[in-house]
Motif scaffolding. Sequence first.
Motif, PDB file in Angstrom:
ATOM      1  N   LEU A  61      -3.965   8.025   0.992  1.00 58.59           N
ATOM      2  CA  LEU A  61      -4.083   9.456   0.700  1.00 58.59           C
ATOM      3  C   LEU A  61      -5.513   9.969   0.841  1.00 58.59           C
ATOM      4  O   LEU A  61      -5.719  11.170   1.060  1.00 58.59           O
ATOM      5  CB  LEU A  61      -3.530   9.793  -0.687  1.00 58.59           C
ATOM      6  CG  LEU A  61      -4.427   9.676  -1.920  1.00 58.59           C
ATOM      7  CD1 LEU A  61      -3.700  10.271  -3.132  1.00 58.59           C
ATOM      8  CD2 LEU A  61      -4.811   8.253  -2.213  1.00 58.59           C
ATOM      9  N   GLY A  62      -6.510   9.093   0.771  1.00 63.73           N
ATOM     10  CA  GLY A  62      -7.882   9.541   0.964  1.00 63.73           C
ATOM     11  C   GLY A  62      -8.164  10.015   2.378  1.00 63.73           C
ATOM     12  O   GLY A  62      -9.193  10.649   2.632  1.00 63.73           O
TER      13      GLY A  62
ATOM     14  N   ILE B 230      -0.532   4.015   5.924  1.00 65.18           N
ATOM     15  CA  ILE B 230      -0.916   4.573   7.224  1.00 65.18           C
ATOM     16  C   ILE B 230      -0.879   6.095   7.144  1.00 65.18           C
ATOM     17  O   ILE B 230       0.128   6.680   6.733  1.00 65.18           O
ATOM     18  CB  ILE B 230       0.031   4.073   8.338  1.00 65.18           C
ATOM     19  CG1 ILE B 230      -0.062   2.552   8.453  1.00 65.18           C
ATOM     20  CG2 ILE B 230      -0.310   4.730   9.674  1.00 65.18           C
ATOM     21  CD1 ILE B 230       0.975   1.946   9.377  1.00 65.18           C
ATOM     22  N   ALA B 231      -1.972   6.733   7.528  1.00 65.64           N
ATOM     23  CA  ALA B 231      -2.041   8.195   7.408  1.00 65.64           C
ATOM     24  C   ALA B 231      -2.668   8.871   8.609  1.00 65.64           C
ATOM     25  O   ALA B 231      -2.672  10.094   8.684  1.00 65.64           O
ATOM     26  CB  ALA B 231      -2.834   8.576   6.147  1.00 65.64           C
ATOM     27  N   ASP B 232      -3.206   8.094   9.547  1.00 66.56           N
ATOM     28  CA  ASP B 232      -3.815   8.711  10.715  1.00 66.56           C
ATOM     29  C   ASP B 232      -3.636   7.825  11.947  1.00 66.56           C
ATOM     30  O   ASP B 232      -3.025   6.754  11.876  1.00 66.56           O
ATOM     31  CB  ASP B 232      -5.293   9.045  10.480  1.00 66.56           C
ATOM     32  CG  ASP B 232      -6.170   7.808  10.272  1.00 66.56           C
ATOM     33  OD1 ASP B 232      -5.671   6.670  10.448  1.00 66.56           O
ATOM     34  OD2 ASP B 232      -7.354   7.968   9.937  1.00 66.56           O
TER      35      ASP B 232
ATOM     36  N   GLU C 254       0.821  -1.218   0.000  1.00 63.27           N
ATOM     37  CA  GLU C 254       0.000   0.000   0.000  1.00 63.27           C
ATOM     38  C   GLU C 254       0.852   1.263   0.000  1.00 63.27           C
ATOM     39  O   GLU C 254       0.351   2.366  -0.188  1.00 63.27           O
ATOM     40  CB  GLU C 254      -0.901   0.031   1.240  1.00 63.27           C
ATOM     41  CG  GLU C 254      -1.861  -1.136   1.367  1.00 63.27           C
ATOM     42  CD  GLU C 254      -1.286  -2.264   2.218  1.00 63.27           C
ATOM     43  OE1 GLU C 254      -2.086  -3.054   2.730  1.00 63.27           O
ATOM     44  OE2 GLU C 254      -0.044  -2.350   2.350  1.00 63.27           O
ATOM     45  N   ALA C 255       2.165   1.107   0.230  1.00 67.93           N
ATOM     46  CA  ALA C 255       3.046   2.261   0.364  1.00 67.93           C
ATOM     47  C   ALA C 255       3.169   3.032  -0.939  1.00 67.93           C
ATOM     48  O   ALA C 255       3.053   2.475  -2.033  1.00 67.93           O
ATOM     49  CB  ALA C 255       4.432   1.806   0.830  1.00 67.93           C
TER      50      ALA C 255
ATOM     51  N   SER D 100      -9.114  11.129  -3.549  1.00 63.63           N
ATOM     52  CA  SER D 100      -9.986  10.305  -2.715  1.00 63.63           C
ATOM     53  C   SER D 100      -9.440   8.892  -2.602  1.00 63.63           C
ATOM     54  O   SER D 100      -8.484   8.523  -3.287  1.00 63.63           O
ATOM     55  CB  SER D 100     -11.398  10.259  -3.315  1.00 63.63           C
ATOM     56  OG  SER D 100     -11.917  11.561  -3.475  1.00 63.63           O
ATOM     57  N   ALA D 101     -10.060   8.100  -1.763  1.00 64.06           N
ATOM     58  CA  ALA D 101      -9.673   6.692  -1.612  1.00 64.06           C
ATOM     59  C   ALA D 101      -9.751   5.990  -2.962  1.00 64.06           C
ATOM     60  O   ALA D 101     -10.663   6.227  -3.754  1.00 64.06           O
ATOM     61  CB  ALA D 101     -10.580   6.007  -0.603  1.00 64.06           C
ATOM     62  N   GLY D 102      -8.795   5.147  -3.236  1.00 60.51           N
ATOM     63  CA  GLY D 102      -8.786   4.390  -4.479  1.00 60.51           C
ATOM     64  C   GLY D 102      -8.113   5.096  -5.636  1.00 60.51           C
ATOM     65  O   GLY D 102      -8.048   4.545  -6.740  1.00 60.51           O
ATOM     66  N   GLU D 103      -7.562   6.283  -5.411  1.00 60.59           N
ATOM     67  CA  GLU D 103      -6.967   7.048  -6.505  1.00 60.59           C
ATOM     68  C   GLU D 103      -5.455   6.910  -6.564  1.00 60.59           C
ATOM     69  O   GLU D 103      -4.736   7.843  -6.913  1.00 60.59           O
ATOM     70  CB  GLU D 103      -7.386   8.518  -6.415  1.00 60.59           C
ATOM     71  CG  GLU D 103      -8.861   8.712  -6.697  1.00 60.59           C
ATOM     72  CD  GLU D 103      -9.263  10.167  -6.860  1.00 60.59           C
ATOM     73  OE1 GLU D 103      -8.378  11.016  -7.060  1.00 60.59           O
ATOM     74  OE2 GLU D 103     -10.463  10.456  -6.770  1.00 60.59           O
ATOM     75  N   THR D 104      -4.947   5.724  -6.205  1.00 61.06           N
ATOM     76  CA  THR D 104      -3.547   5.401  -6.454  1.00 61.06           C
ATOM     77  C   THR D 104      -3.482   4.120  -7.272  1.00 61.06           C
ATOM     78  O   THR D 104      -4.458   3.362  -7.345  1.00 61.06           O
ATOM     79  CB  THR D 104      -2.743   5.197  -5.151  1.00 61.06           C
ATOM     80  OG1 THR D 104      -3.230   4.028  -4.475  1.00 61.06           O
ATOM     81  CG2 THR D 104      -2.832   6.413  -4.248  1.00 61.06           C
ATOM     82  N   MET D 105      -2.318   3.897  -7.878  1.00 58.90           N
ATOM     83  CA  MET D 105      -2.146   2.694  -8.689  1.00 58.90           C
ATOM     84  C   MET D 105      -0.729   2.160  -8.544  1.00 58.90           C
ATOM     85  O   MET D 105       0.236   2.907  -8.500  1.00 58.90           O
ATOM     86  CB  MET D 105      -2.433   3.011 -10.165  1.00 58.90           C
ATOM     87  CG  MET D 105      -2.343   1.800 -11.079  1.00 58.90           C
ATOM     88  SD  MET D 105      -3.448   0.444 -10.601  1.00 58.90           S
ATOM     89  CE  MET D 105      -5.053   1.209 -10.855  1.00 58.90           C
TER      90      MET D 105
END
Length: 349
Positions: free
Chosen positions: A304-305, A175-177, A140-141, A218-223
């Motif tokens: 990032l979301g 991890i972001a929060d 996920e990084a 938003s959530a899901g906007e990485t690849m």
Amino acid sequence: MAWGSILGFEYGIVQAPLGPDISGPPLVAAVANAGGLGLLRAPDQDTPYVVKELIKRTRALTSKPFGVGVVLAFPHTKTIQAILNEKVAVLHVSWGEFPKEHVEEAHRAGVKVVHQIGSVIDAEKAAAAGVDAVIVQGMEAGGHVLGQEGLFSLLPQVVDALKGIDIPIIAAGGIADARGYVAALALGAKGVCLGTRFIATEESNAHFLYKKKIVESSAGETMYTTLFGRARWPDAPQRVIKTSFYLKWKDELRDDETELHQPSIGQTVVYGERKVISRFSGVVPNQSATGDVESMVMYAGSGLGLINDIQPAAMVVRSLSEGAKNIIQQWLTGVLETSTTKSGNSTMI
């Protein structure tokens, strides 16, 4: 000992070494002053004079300990020697093996070694070499990704594999929060390492548009992809934001095509050196970047979301540590209240 402390730092929060120069002296010093472990990113070229200058500039901003991250896939012998000579607190290594003799050399210089790994086997090798901590990176990084498994499946496997070895395990990836921090602790980690959250800080050297993209996504906007920097760093998949450029080109680039011989889309200055940024380059836009910044790669993790604003780095450290502590206290309070209620309603036989 303060709650959540690792490696002698006040909090179990590590700011990832963000390249090539996103985690510069201002960000690293801000994290260090807040009680976390801030990490500079050493250049990919074996340039010890650059590292020495970065360390000097950071020390002018903080009296607290900090570290330097080195990517072992690139030339690094002189760079690491400079780091040891400067006696920084932590040497962070990744993308390669760091054998016992090298760890012992660092220890003789008074420098702790943290090895970032992406598999159970690599974690076992790092522990056998005597490192002071391992960072477990899940897929996920953001940026270049070692892990081939999700963090929350890989992390407990590493914890089990290193059971009985007195070594802190630090979780990285998405991890972001504070909730992610607590989840990592529940699976056996002693701390967390964050990259994307620290890109979107006031002190990071990322271009404002890059920070803005993180906040607005938003959530899901990485690849997870291999579109960028193929020639410079082959076989190194990365996680990026799904920008319009990425969506346009993700299925268009042939397997044998790289960033070489591509048209220029802009320029940047990295460690004082002016560079041309070609299409599909793996160089993220820093504050000096000009040109078609929208078409430059923007690394980011899947969390990032959860990032909705650009904060001072010290606020990020505080919100993570205080938020995690509050979550744990609330959970413990709930458990005690439930236990008391059940005890009060019980019938003795």
